[in-house]
Design a protein around this motif. Structure first.
Motif, PDB file in Angstrom:
ATOM      1  N   ILE A  78       3.357   1.329   6.031  1.00  0.00           N
ATOM      2  CA  ILE A  78       3.281   2.749   5.667  1.00  0.00           C
ATOM      3  C   ILE A  78       2.469   3.469   6.724  1.00  0.00           C
ATOM      4  CG2 ILE A  78       2.399   4.390   3.950  1.00  0.00           C
ATOM      5  CD1 ILE A  78       2.867   2.306   1.841  1.00  0.00           C
ATOM      6  N   SER A  79       2.862   4.706   7.005  1.00  0.00           N
ATOM      7  CA  SER A  79       2.123   5.550   7.940  1.00  0.00           C
ATOM      8  C   SER A  79       1.344   6.586   7.139  1.00  0.00           C
ATOM      9  CB  SER A  79       3.085   6.255   8.901  1.00  0.00           C
ATOM     10  OG  SER A  79       2.371   7.098   9.781  1.00  0.00           O
ATOM     11  N   LYS A  85       7.129   5.444   4.309  1.00  0.00           N
ATOM     12  CA  LYS A  85       7.417   4.034   4.557  1.00  0.00           C
ATOM     13  C   LYS A  85       8.077   3.923   5.924  1.00  0.00           C
ATOM     14  CE  LYS A  85      10.803   1.975   2.439  1.00  0.00           C
ATOM     15  NZ  LYS A  85      11.650   1.285   1.432  1.00  0.00           N
ATOM     16  N   LEU A  86       7.620   2.977   6.741  1.00  0.00           N
ATOM     17  CA  LEU A  86       8.177   2.830   8.078  1.00  0.00           C
ATOM     18  C   LEU A  86       9.607   2.289   7.994  1.00  0.00           C
ATOM     19  CD1 LEU A  86       5.076   1.409   9.953  1.00  0.00           C
ATOM     20  CD2 LEU A  86       5.856   3.774   9.779  1.00  0.00           C
ATOM     21  N   HIS A 134      -2.474  13.343  -3.755  1.00  0.00           N
ATOM     22  CA  HIS A 134      -2.416  12.166  -2.893  1.00  0.00           C
ATOM     23  C   HIS A 134      -1.864  10.966  -3.653  1.00  0.00           C
ATOM     24  CE1 HIS A 134      -4.472   9.047  -0.134  1.00  0.00           C
ATOM     25  NE2 HIS A 134      -3.454   9.569   0.514  1.00  0.00           N
ATOM     26  N   ALA A 135      -2.285  10.810  -4.905  1.00  0.00           N
ATOM     27  CA  ALA A 135      -1.754   9.723  -5.729  1.00  0.00           C
ATOM     28  C   ALA A 135      -0.250   9.868  -5.907  1.00  0.00           C
ATOM     29  CB  ALA A 135      -2.452   9.721  -7.091  1.00  0.00           C
ATOM     30  N   GLU A 136       0.204  11.095  -6.096  1.00  0.00           N
ATOM     31  CA  GLU A 136       1.645  11.345  -6.247  1.00  0.00           C
ATOM     32  C   GLU A 136       2.412  10.881  -5.010  1.00  0.00           C
ATOM     33  OE1 GLU A 136       4.368  15.196  -7.502  1.00  0.00           O
ATOM     34  OE2 GLU A 136       2.798  15.456  -5.990  1.00  0.00           O
ATOM     35  N   LYS A 137       1.880  11.157  -3.816  1.00  0.00           N
ATOM     36  CA  LYS A 137       2.549  10.759  -2.578  1.00  0.00           C
ATOM     37  C   LYS A 137       2.582   9.235  -2.419  1.00  0.00           C
ATOM     38  CE  LYS A 137       1.390  14.983  -0.015  1.00  0.00           C
ATOM     39  NZ  LYS A 137       0.603  15.559   1.091  1.00  0.00           N
ATOM     40  N   LEU A 138       1.492   8.575  -2.809  1.00  0.00           N
ATOM     41  CA  LEU A 138       1.464   7.118  -2.719  1.00  0.00           C
ATOM     42  C   LEU A 138       2.524   6.499  -3.620  1.00  0.00           C
ATOM     43  CD1 LEU A 138      -2.409   6.607  -2.782  1.00  0.00           C
ATOM     44  CD2 LEU A 138      -0.920   6.013  -0.868  1.00  0.00           C
ATOM     45  N   LEU A 139       2.606   6.983  -4.828  1.00  0.00           N
ATOM     46  CA  LEU A 139       3.578   6.435  -5.779  1.00  0.00           C
ATOM     47  C   LEU A 139       5.008   6.781  -5.397  1.00  0.00           C
ATOM     48  CD1 LEU A 139       1.569   7.228  -9.027  1.00  0.00           C
ATOM     49  CD2 LEU A 139       1.965   4.966  -8.030  1.00  0.00           C
ATOM     50  N   ALA A 140       5.174   7.899  -4.696  1.00  0.00           N
ATOM     51  CA  ALA A 140       6.515   8.300  -4.273  1.00  0.00           C
ATOM     52  C   ALA A 140       7.135   7.268  -3.340  1.00  0.00           C
ATOM     53  CB  ALA A 140       6.471   9.660  -3.591  1.00  0.00           C
ATOM     54  N   VAL A 141       6.305   6.551  -2.568  1.00  0.00           N
ATOM     55  CA  VAL A 141       6.825   5.522  -1.663  1.00  0.00           C
ATOM     56  C   VAL A 141       7.556   4.449  -2.465  1.00  0.00           C
ATOM     57  CG1 VAL A 141       6.192   3.748   0.005  1.00  0.00           C
ATOM     58  CG2 VAL A 141       5.006   5.953   0.029  1.00  0.00           C
ATOM     59  N   LEU A 142       6.952   4.031  -3.573  1.00  0.00           N
ATOM     60  CA  LEU A 142       7.588   3.013  -4.408  1.00  0.00           C
ATOM     61  C   LEU A 142       8.769   3.579  -5.190  1.00  0.00           C
ATOM     62  CD1 LEU A 142       4.424   1.186  -5.809  1.00  0.00           C
ATOM     63  CD2 LEU A 142       5.947   0.435  -3.968  1.00  0.00           C
ATOM     64  N   LEU A 143       8.634   4.800  -5.675  1.00  0.00           N
ATOM     65  CA  LEU A 143       9.718   5.387  -6.468  1.00  0.00           C
ATOM     66  C   LEU A 143      10.919   5.754  -5.604  1.00  0.00           C
ATOM     67  CD1 LEU A 143       7.599   7.574  -8.910  1.00  0.00           C
ATOM     68  CD2 LEU A 143       8.844   5.459  -9.436  1.00  0.00           C
ATOM     69  N   ASN A 144      10.685   6.008  -4.346  1.00  0.00           N
ATOM     70  CA  ASN A 144      11.808   6.281  -3.443  1.00  0.00           C
ATOM     71  C   ASN A 144      12.650   5.034  -3.183  1.00  0.00           C
ATOM     72  OD1 ASN A 144      11.259   8.996  -3.193  1.00  0.00           O
ATOM     73  ND2 ASN A 144      10.008   8.744  -1.343  1.00  0.00           N
ATOM     74  N   GLN A 145      12.020   3.868  -3.272  1.00  0.00           N
ATOM     75  CA  GLN A 145      12.794   2.647  -3.071  1.00  0.00           C
ATOM     76  C   GLN A 145      13.351   2.114  -4.392  1.00  0.00           C
ATOM     77  OE1 GLN A 145      10.072  -0.117  -1.190  1.00  0.00           O
ATOM     78  NE2 GLN A 145       9.415  -0.980  -3.145  1.00  0.00           N
ATOM     79  N   ASP A 146      12.764   2.573  -5.525  1.00  0.00           N
ATOM     80  CA  ASP A 146      13.307   2.199  -6.834  1.00  0.00           C
ATOM     81  C   ASP A 146      12.808   3.230  -7.846  1.00  0.00           C
ATOM     82  OD1 ASP A 146      14.141   1.178  -9.215  1.00  0.00           O
ATOM     83  OD2 ASP A 146      13.027  -0.705  -9.075  1.00  0.00           O
ATOM     84  N   GLU A 198      -5.594  -0.375   5.528  1.00  0.00           N
ATOM     85  CA  GLU A 198      -5.520  -1.457   6.508  1.00  0.00           C
ATOM     86  C   GLU A 198      -4.510  -2.512   6.080  1.00  0.00           C
ATOM     87  OE1 GLU A 198      -9.441  -3.007   7.146  1.00  0.00           O
ATOM     88  OE2 GLU A 198     -10.260  -1.026   7.620  1.00  0.00           O
ATOM     89  N   LEU A 199      -4.494  -2.817   4.794  1.00  0.00           N
ATOM     90  CA  LEU A 199      -3.547  -3.802   4.293  1.00  0.00           C
ATOM     91  C   LEU A 199      -2.112  -3.297   4.415  1.00  0.00           C
ATOM     92  CD1 LEU A 199      -2.890  -6.465   2.898  1.00  0.00           C
ATOM     93  CD2 LEU A 199      -3.367  -5.361   0.703  1.00  0.00           C
ATOM     94  N   LEU A 200      -1.943  -2.012   4.241  1.00  0.00           N
ATOM     95  CA  LEU A 200      -0.594  -1.424   4.252  1.00  0.00           C
ATOM     96  C   LEU A 200      -0.130  -1.039   5.651  1.00  0.00           C
ATOM     97  CD1 LEU A 200      -1.055   0.786   1.088  1.00  0.00           C
ATOM     98  CD2 LEU A 200       0.595  -1.077   1.309  1.00  0.00           C
ATOM     99  N   ARG A 201      -1.016  -1.139   6.605  1.00  0.00           N
ATOM    100  CA  ARG A 201      -0.659  -0.754   7.977  1.00  0.00           C
ATOM    101  C   ARG A 201       0.501  -1.616   8.472  1.00  0.00           C
ATOM    102  NH1 ARG A 201      -5.827  -0.587  10.820  1.00  0.00           N
ATOM    103  NH2 ARG A 201      -6.076   1.311   9.566  1.00  0.00           N
TER     104      ARG A 201
END
Length: 617
Positions: free
Chosen positions: A145-146, A157-158, A188-200, A139-142
């Motif tokens: 992130i999708s 990341k949108l 699932h944890a890997e996918k969540l962290l990938a959002v941050l690692l994709n931007q840095d 909810e916080l990330l809505r």
């Protein structure tokens, strides 16, 4: 001056005062009489007296309206939202999760505090309501992130958000940590962290969390260890060899069994007495050294882990293992109880911790068994068994000897204490099915078969216990008896003869036998009594079958030796008087010399309860 116009009057007054007086245009052409006349009208009174008041009232009302609006929007609503958040959290603490979420939603409508998402997510985690905690993070990330079906099962990341920062970034890290550490949803944890690692790709916290996720994932998929190593190596290359990263590498080397690198890092850390060690890594190090039988530094290592975090269950578990190794049972039991408490506090448990807690229950049962607390020992063994079987059913754990030992322990309880041999046999069989094997357990299964008069299966177990050949005296005697009961007299003769040779050698090495003072001497004499008798009966049977008179004569000699040993054991050592008991050797010898109808020579049929007991009864 009467009848003069306002303009004329203004000019006269100006000349007197020396100041120019301006007359509103609407009065310029009016005479004083006209002005006086106008002052008596309602319009003039309204304009001069009422309208200013109305203007003041209207301005005040507008100001009050603005104050009320701002107060409602920026004071009342935030405060009311806090009241609703707190009410919702109280429901959460009382396990009323639906009501908690309803209050939370109402509070968000009033005022959206990002910190409250973390508060509720952490509260739900404390209550082990992980799906509800995940909802709060999402909810916080809505809007940033999708999740889920909307992204085809991916986490993306949108596009209209350039960068995830602040609270949203922390929510991603916390969410990933929960998925990895609490739920072992590593993918699932890997996918969540990938959002941050994709931007840095060098995001320190995200890359460190990714390495930790891969390290735990490696317990299920060994190839993931290499991905953990790459994550840590990248961080070291980018940010330097921080101790935080070196402790991660230590755990990597432990789990990939690189003893050389583990030792190198251990010596580096131990040389720095002021270093604040990472407790998880140091507890794991202590356990690894115990596994390698390198126990010299185990206690100080585990003590440093304890100093860093006394609530870490692994430290207490490995301390218990250490205390058993150095034979300190009181300290072992204390450590086991602490381990159980702290493991229970951090449920749900992943594969590794579930394994250690199951073994903790088993070890507590063993400690109670040694103390003669058989009822509580059984409770712990059953607790360990039930947890293990549940984990097997859920495919969290797999059969291995550590868990097979649980069934062995239950089997021993039924075997020695309750004399429930059928239950004991089932437990010993289950122990073997779960990877635990030992000569002792094969012998006990053979013993149970023997008591059931299933001599064929008892022999099979005795042979497994011997592993083709064994010098264990109890096993030699039991095997000889089982062969005799199957009428395999030649083979029985071989076992009895081999055992008798060993016993006679022990007797020759003793200058004097003191059965009343030394238990070992008494056990030796009992063995000589039984083996001589049973060998004599075996030779008598062979003599009858083959007509070999020599075997007949040798049988009489063995009965005589059995009688002499019985006499030594039965004679009072102070008065030297014989006891009144009569032994089988005497009865068998008499039956051979003076045959009695319907009397068959008898062997000592009872076999030792296990491989270690001294008594043959």
């Amino acid at each position: 001056m009467e009848g003069k116009s306002s303009k004329e009057l203004a000019a006269i007054v100006g000349s007197i005062t020396g100041k120019k007086i301006r007359i509103p245009s609407r009065y310029e052409k009016r005479s004083g009489a006209e002005f006086e006349e106008e002052k008596g009208t309602f319009a003039y009174a309204f304009r001069q007296n009422i309208l200013p008041i109305l203007r003041l009232v209207a301005g005040g009302a507008l100001l009050l309206g603005m104050i009320a609006f701002l107060g409602f929007t920026f004071v009342y609503r935030p405060i009311h939202a806090i009241v609703l958040y707190n009410a919702g959290y109280r429901h959460l603490e009382e396990d009323s999760y639906r009501e908690a979420n309803l209050f939370f939603d109402d509070a968000v409508e009033e005022w959206r505090y990002k910190n409250q998402y973390f508060r509720f997510a952490e509260g739900f985690q404390d209550k082990r309501q992980y799906s509800l905690a995940a909802d709060k993070y999402e909810e916080l990330l809505r809007g940033h992130i999708s999740f889920g079906d909307e992204a085809g099962g991916q986490i993306v990341k949108l596009p209209d958000i350039k960068r995830i920062r602040g609270k949203e970034r922390q929510a991603l890290l916390d969410y990933a940590h929960m998925e990895s550490d609490k739920l072992e949803n590593f993918e699932h944890a890997e996918k969540l962290l990938a959002v941050l690692l994709n931007q840095d790709k060098y995001d320190y916290e995200a890359l460190l969390a990714a390495g930790d996720n891969y390290l735990d994932w490696g317990e299920y998929d060994y190839e993931r260890y290499e991905e953990a190593r790459r994550s840590y190596a990248t961080l070291i290359q980018q940010y330097g060899a921080k101790y935080e990263l070196l402790f991660r590498m230590l755990r990597y080397f432990i789990r990939t069994d690189n003893y050389t690198e583990v030792t190198r890092l251990k010596e580096q850390f131990q040389a720095n007495s002021r270093l604040e060690v990472e407790p998880d890594a140091y507890a794991e190090l202590g356990g690894y050294l115990l596994d390698k039988n390198d126990i010299g530094d185990v206690r100080p290592i585990l003590q440093r882990a304890m100093d860093a975090d006394r609530t870490l269950p692994e430290t207490h578990y490995h301390l218990a293992r250490y205390f058993r190794r150095v034979e300190e049972p009181v300290e072992e039991r204390k450590a086991l109880d602490f381990a159980e408490y702290y493991f229970e506090e951090v449920r749900p448990l992943g594969k590794t911790r579930l394994k250690l807690l199951t073994d903790t229950y088993d070890r507590q049962g063993e400690a109670d068994y040694e103390d003669g607390q058989y009822l509580t020992a059984e409770e712990y063994f059953l607790k360990a068994r039930d947890q293990y079987e549940d984990a097997l059913e859920r495919r969290i754990l797999e059969p291995e000897s550590m868990f097979g030992r649980i069934y062995r322990n239950l089997g021993n309880l039924y075997y020695y204490i309750a004399a429930e041999f059928d239950s004991a046999f089932d437990m010993f069989s289950a122990a073997q099915e779960n990877g635990y094997k030992s000569p002792e357990m094969h012998y006990k299964k053979g013993y149970i078969h023997y008591n059931r008069e299933d001599y064929r299966d008892s022999l099979a177990e005795f042979h497994l216990a011997a592993d083709l050949f064994s010098l264990n005296e109890n096993l030699l005697f039991a095997t000889g008896n089982a062969l005799f009961m199957r009428s395999d007299f030649f083979a029985a003769q071989g076992y009895y003869t081999h055992l008798l040779d060993r016993l006679e050698q022990q007797r020759r090495e003793l200058s004097v036998l003191l059965p009343d003072e030394r238990e070992e001497d008494r056990a030796l004499i009992e063995r000589l009594i039984r083996v001589n008798n049973n060998l004599g009966v075996t030779l008598q049977r062979l003599s009858l079958a083959t007509g070999d008179r020599e075997k007949f004569s040798r049988a009489l000699v063995h009965f005589t030796d059995s009688m002499e040993m019985f006499d030594l054991l039965g004679r009072d050592q102070e008065t030297m008087e014989r006891g009144s008991a009569v032994n089988l050797g005497y009865l068998n010898q008499r039956a051979m010399l003076y045959p009695v109808e319907n009397y068959d020579l008898q062997i000592y049929r009872d076999i030792p309860l296990d491989l270690e007991t001294l008594s043959m009864r």
